[in-house]
Structures are given as structure tokens and as C-alpha cells.
Design a protein around this motif. Structure first.
Motif, PDB file in Angstrom:
ATOM      1  N   PRO A 147       0.687  -1.168  -0.074  1.00  0.00           N
ATOM      2  CA  PRO A 147      -0.113  -0.123   0.143  1.00  0.00           C
ATOM      3  C   PRO A 147       0.627   1.368   0.031  1.00  0.00           C
ATOM      4  CG  PRO A 147      -0.013  -0.995   2.043  1.00  0.00           C
ATOM      5  CD  PRO A 147       0.488  -1.887   1.089  1.00  0.00           C
ATOM      6  N   VAL A 148       1.962   1.306   0.763  1.00  0.00           N
ATOM      7  CA  VAL A 148       2.993   2.450   0.498  1.00  0.00           C
ATOM      8  C   VAL A 148       3.303   2.636  -0.806  1.00  0.00           C
ATOM      9  CG1 VAL A 148       5.196   3.478   1.271  1.00  0.00           C
ATOM     10  CG2 VAL A 148       3.439   2.303   3.017  1.00  0.00           C
ATOM     11  N   PHE A 149       3.551   1.535  -1.507  1.00  0.00           N
ATOM     12  CA  PHE A 149       4.328   1.797  -2.953  1.00  0.00           C
ATOM     13  C   PHE A 149       3.279   2.337  -3.781  1.00  0.00           C
ATOM     14  CE2 PHE A 149       4.436  -0.089  -7.248  1.00  0.00           C
ATOM     15  CZ  PHE A 149       6.043   0.229  -7.550  1.00  0.00           C
ATOM     16  N   ALA A 150       2.022   1.836  -3.817  1.00  0.00           N
ATOM     17  CA  ALA A 150       0.670   2.268  -4.387  1.00  0.00           C
ATOM     18  C   ALA A 150       0.414   3.811  -4.028  1.00  0.00           C
ATOM     19  CB  ALA A 150      -0.488   1.260  -4.308  1.00  0.00           C
ATOM     20  N   LEU A 151       0.203   4.062  -2.810  1.00  0.00           N
ATOM     21  CA  LEU A 151      -0.297   5.376  -2.420  1.00  0.00           C
ATOM     22  C   LEU A 151       0.677   6.587  -2.578  1.00  0.00           C
ATOM     23  CD1 LEU A 151      -2.251   4.189   0.708  1.00  0.00           C
ATOM     24  CD2 LEU A 151      -3.253   4.979  -1.268  1.00  0.00           C
ATOM     25  N   THR A 152       1.928   6.081  -2.655  1.00  0.00           N
ATOM     26  CA  THR A 152       2.875   7.278  -2.910  1.00  0.00           C
ATOM     27  C   THR A 152       2.658   8.017  -4.185  1.00  0.00           C
ATOM     28  OG1 THR A 152       4.565   5.576  -3.415  1.00  0.00           O
ATOM     29  CG2 THR A 152       4.663   6.420  -1.393  1.00  0.00           C
ATOM     30  N   ALA A 153       2.166   7.257  -5.226  1.00  0.00           N
ATOM     31  CA  ALA A 153       1.810   7.691  -6.492  1.00  0.00           C
ATOM     32  C   ALA A 153       1.100   8.999  -6.431  1.00  0.00           C
ATOM     33  CB  ALA A 153       1.327   6.502  -7.349  1.00  0.00           C
TER      34      ALA A 153
ATOM     35  N   PHE B  20      15.876  12.625  -9.608  1.00  0.00           N
ATOM     36  CA  PHE B  20      14.386  13.000  -9.996  1.00  0.00           C
ATOM     37  C   PHE B  20      13.995  13.276 -11.276  1.00  0.00           C
ATOM     38  CE2 PHE B  20      15.906  15.014  -5.821  1.00  0.00           C
ATOM     39  CZ  PHE B  20      15.363  13.783  -5.030  1.00  0.00           C
ATOM     40  N   SER B  21      14.698  12.692 -12.120  1.00  0.00           N
ATOM     41  CA  SER B  21      14.397  12.727 -13.783  1.00  0.00           C
ATOM     42  C   SER B  21      14.208  11.484 -14.360  1.00  0.00           C
ATOM     43  CB  SER B  21      15.611  13.573 -14.447  1.00  0.00           C
ATOM     44  OG  SER B  21      16.008  14.746 -13.663  1.00  0.00           O
ATOM     45  N   ALA B  22      13.843  10.384 -13.595  1.00  0.00           N
ATOM     46  CA  ALA B  22      13.602   9.148 -14.242  1.00  0.00           C
ATOM     47  C   ALA B  22      12.243   8.607 -13.446  1.00  0.00           C
ATOM     48  CB  ALA B  22      14.607   8.218 -13.945  1.00  0.00           C
ATOM     49  N   LEU B  23      11.406   7.797 -14.228  1.00  0.00           N
ATOM     50  CA  LEU B  23      10.374   7.135 -13.690  1.00  0.00           C
ATOM     51  C   LEU B  23      10.753   5.805 -13.449  1.00  0.00           C
ATOM     52  CD1 LEU B  23       7.702   8.107 -16.392  1.00  0.00           C
ATOM     53  CD2 LEU B  23       7.901   9.196 -14.216  1.00  0.00           C
ATOM     54  N   ALA B  24      11.404   5.709 -12.441  1.00  0.00           N
ATOM     55  CA  ALA B  24      11.925   4.577 -11.794  1.00  0.00           C
ATOM     56  C   ALA B  24      11.511   4.193 -10.282  1.00  0.00           C
ATOM     57  CB  ALA B  24      13.697   4.662 -11.527  1.00  0.00           C
ATOM     58  N   ILE B  25      11.641   3.040  -9.843  1.00  0.00           N
ATOM     59  CA  ILE B  25      11.179   2.785  -8.614  1.00  0.00           C
ATOM     60  C   ILE B  25      12.186   2.150  -7.910  1.00  0.00           C
ATOM     61  CG2 ILE B  25       8.622   2.158  -9.684  1.00  0.00           C
ATOM     62  CD1 ILE B  25       9.375  -0.826  -9.276  1.00  0.00           C
ATOM     63  N   ASN B  26      13.274   1.916  -8.358  1.00  0.00           N
ATOM     64  CA  ASN B  26      14.401   1.662  -7.707  1.00  0.00           C
ATOM     65  C   ASN B  26      15.082   2.596  -6.694  1.00  0.00           C
ATOM     66  OD1 ASN B  26      16.901   0.523  -6.707  1.00  0.00           O
ATOM     67  ND2 ASN B  26      17.512  -0.696  -8.504  1.00  0.00           N
TER      68      ASN B  26
END
Length: 364
Positions: free
Chosen positions: A163-169, A201-207
Motif C-alpha cells: 500500500p505504501v508503494f501504491a499510495l505514494t503515486a 528526480f528525472s526518471a520514472l524509476a522505482i528502484n
């Protein structure tokens, strides 16, 4: 496309087992499946402008029209419905960024510029944020490792991480506004800040460990113009509040937050996220990814622009989205049932989510 040396290489050693569970990184390549994927789809591998342009333009037009409705309609229920429609349409328009990273630069003349002008810059998500990043996720030796910008072993993490991963979006549009309106302009005069913004802060990355290298050559020039466009637009959005008040901008940000949340939920089920960090074969990458083929009827809404065939996309990264359905049909028919190919197909979003949640609850 799959490299020929992968197809022709000797089969990998039998998969090792630990506690009865086959390690993803030890799964050997299925040469028959890899060869069939290449040979059966050569005639449908061209990106067709007559499909890309109308789809992107119609999605963007519907999204912006519905967004205007969400802002202008007085009835709260109708405004909410209009906002949901806007989020879905803009979600589809936005996900053409994925196609831009894979299609040949000469395949669709003007499409990259048109998409950035109509979608990427207005939504503060220009193609620079994916180009040069997403292809690392497809690199044979990077997928699922610490060097993959788009991979986290979510199935091996704690249940609360989902849920943290999803809600941060939900916070992403506000962060993008801050980035383009404040951080990028400040970075133009403060080099250390510019380097930090680019790297982190310039990439759509999750790592969270991913650090982006400085842009070079033609890409650097493209980055300059896209950043300039985004900063000018972001500053104009903030300035508009002096005339229109905050309500229109906040509604727009909320709509885009819903779009970002939908994409994050899709990301949760795009892979099984079970790799332990070792390099994987192409077949192992395929089996760690997900197809949601028909008859799943809602998949085109939450996984649009061909992303319902995400596993197949990892077999054939340059296959245009409009050909993936036909490619799936051909491979299913040729390889048959109970094969490696069918093992990556799942019935829908909720079964995948249940599987992922269950994985996080296993004792380690």
C-alpha cells in the motif's frame, strides 16, 4: 527483438531449487518459445502511424475535455464522473511514453514531438523521463538486479510495502510541479542542484538506488528543450492561480493523481517481483512478468496501450502495441496449452494482487 545469440546459445543448466522453490534466476531458456516468438511475428513488427496517431490524439482530446468538465461542471457527481473519465483517458495517452522508448526513431515521424507537446509537457512527464531509463529494465543482464531502475523484489518484502508503494503515486503530480517550476530553474544557476535533480528526480524509476547518468549528445539537446517546456508550463500553471484561484489547478492535480495511482497499481501486477537479485535468462524474465489476455474484459482500462501483454513485451520489446494481441494469438496457437508460454498468463487484476499479497506474507 530477441537476440539471435540468445536463441542459439546452449540451454542453461537445470534450475536449482531451494526449499522446494525454483529460483527465478536459475530457470533455463525455452529455445522453442524464443524462436517461435521471433519467427511468427516478423510480418506484424512495424509500427503503424494510422493507429498510433488517432489513438493518442483521441485519448488526449477526451482526457482534456473530461478534465475541463471536472473543473467547470457544477454538479459534484457529474464532475466526479468527468474527473474519472479524464484520468482514464489521460492514463492511456500518457502510456504512449512506453512505446516511445521502443519504437525506432524513424518509425513514426513527428510522433515523439507531437506526444511531448500534447501530453508529456502538459502532464509534466516528458519522454526524457523514460527514454534511456526503461531500456535498462530490458537489458538481459540488468533485469531484476540492483542495476534495474524499474525493479523491486516486492513479493519478498513486507506486506505494508505494497500500500505504501501504491499510495505514494498520489503525490507524484505535486512533486512533478515542484520539480519543473522550482528545482529545474534553480538548477540552471546552481550546478550541484542540477546534477542532483537529474540523477535522482528525472526518471520514472522505482528502484531507490538508481542514479541516472548525465545526458549526452543529441539526447542532451532534447532534454534541454523538454525541460524548458515543462518549466515554462509549470510556472504558468502556478501563475494561473493568481487569476483563476487554486481550485482549477487542484482539481487537475487530483485527476492526474488518480492517473498516477492507476499506473502504480498496474506496476504492482506487471511482474511477479520474485527475483532475488541475480541475473536472469530471457525465459525467466518472461515468467516473472505477466500477461492478462482475453477474456479479461477490464484489462484494457488498467493496462492500456498493449500493457496487458507485459510478459510478451519482454519477449518482443520492439513489437508495437497494436500487434501484441495478434502475436499472443499466434504463439498460443502454435505452442499449445500447458507450455512455458501459457505460464505467464493470468485471469485478471485481483488474482494477481492476491498472489502478490500472499507472497509478502510467506515466512522467510
Amino acid at each position: 527483438m530477441i537476440a539471435q545469440d540468445v536463441i542459439d546459445a546452449p540451454a542453461a543448466a537445470p534450475a536449482q531449487q531451494q526449499s522446494g522453490i525454483i529460483k527465478k534466476s536459475a530457470i533455463p531458456d525455452d529455445k522453442e518459445m524464443l524462436r517461435a516468438a521471433v519467427e511468427l511475428t516478423r510480418d506484424i513488427s512495424a509500427a503503424l502511424p494510422r493507429i498510433y496517431w488517432p489513438d493518442m490524439l483521441a485519448s488526449a482530446a477526451l482526457g482534456y475535455a473530461a478534465l475541463a468538465g471536472a473543473i467547470l461542471i457544477a454538479n459534484p457527481w457529474l464532475a466526479t464522473l468527468s474527473g474519472i473519465l479524464a484520468a482514464l483517458a489521460l492514463y492511456r495517452a500518457l502510456l504512449f511514453i512506453h512505446e516511445l522508448t521502443h519504437i525506432h526513431k524513424d518509425a513514426l515521424p513527428g510522433f515523439r514531438f507531437g506526444w511531448n507537446l500534447l501530453v508529456g509537457i502538459p502532464l509534466l512527464t516528458p519522454s526524457l523521463m523514460y527514454e534511456g531509463v526503461h531500456t535498462l529494465h530490458h537489458a538481459r543482464t540488468r533485469y531484476g538486479t540492483v542495476d534495474d531502475p524499474e525493479y523491486l523484489p516486492l513479493a519478498l518484502m513486507k506486506p505494508w510495502s505494497l500500500p505504501v508503494f501504491a499510495l505514494t503515486a498520489i503525490l507524484l503530480p505535486f512533486a512533478l510541479l515542484l520539480r519543473s517550476a522550482v528545482l529545474v530553474p534553480l538548477g540552471a544557476v546552481i550546478p550541484p542542484l542540477r546534477r542532483l535533480v537529474w540523477a535522482r528526480f528525472s526518471a520514472l524509476a522505482i528502484n531507490p538506488e538508481f542514479r541516472r547518468r548525465p545526458p549526452q549528445g543529441d539526447f542532451r539537446r532534447m532534454v534541454f528543450w523538454q525541460e524548458l517546456g515543462c518549466s515554462a508550463w509549470a510556472i504558468a500553471l502556478l501563475a494561473s492561480t493568481l487569476v483563476l484561484g487554486w481550485r482549477p489547478l487542484l482539481i487537475a492535480l487530483c485527476v492526474v493523481s488518480l492517473t498516477a495511482f492507476l499506473n502504480q497499481v498496474r506496476t504492482l501486477v506487471a511482474h511477479l517481483w520474485e527475483n532475488d537479485g541475480d541475473a536472469m535468462t530471457v525465459t525467466a524474465q518472461y515468467l516473472d512478468s505477466v500477461n492478462v489476455p482475453p477474456p479479461a474484459v477490464l484489462a484494457p482500462l488498467w493496462a492500456p496501450v498493449g500493457l496487458r501483454y507485459h510478459a510478451l513485451h519482454h519477449l518482443l520489446p520492439s513489437m508495437p502495441y497494436h500487434s501484441l494481441g495478434e502475436a499472443h494469438r499466434r504463439l498460443s496457437e502454435h505452442l499449445g496449452l500447458d507450455t512455458t508460454y501459457t505460464k505467464a498468463s493470468y485471469p485478471g487484476l485481483m488474482p494477481l494482487m492476491s498472489r502478490l499479497v500472499g507472497s509478502t506474507m510467506r515466512p522467510r
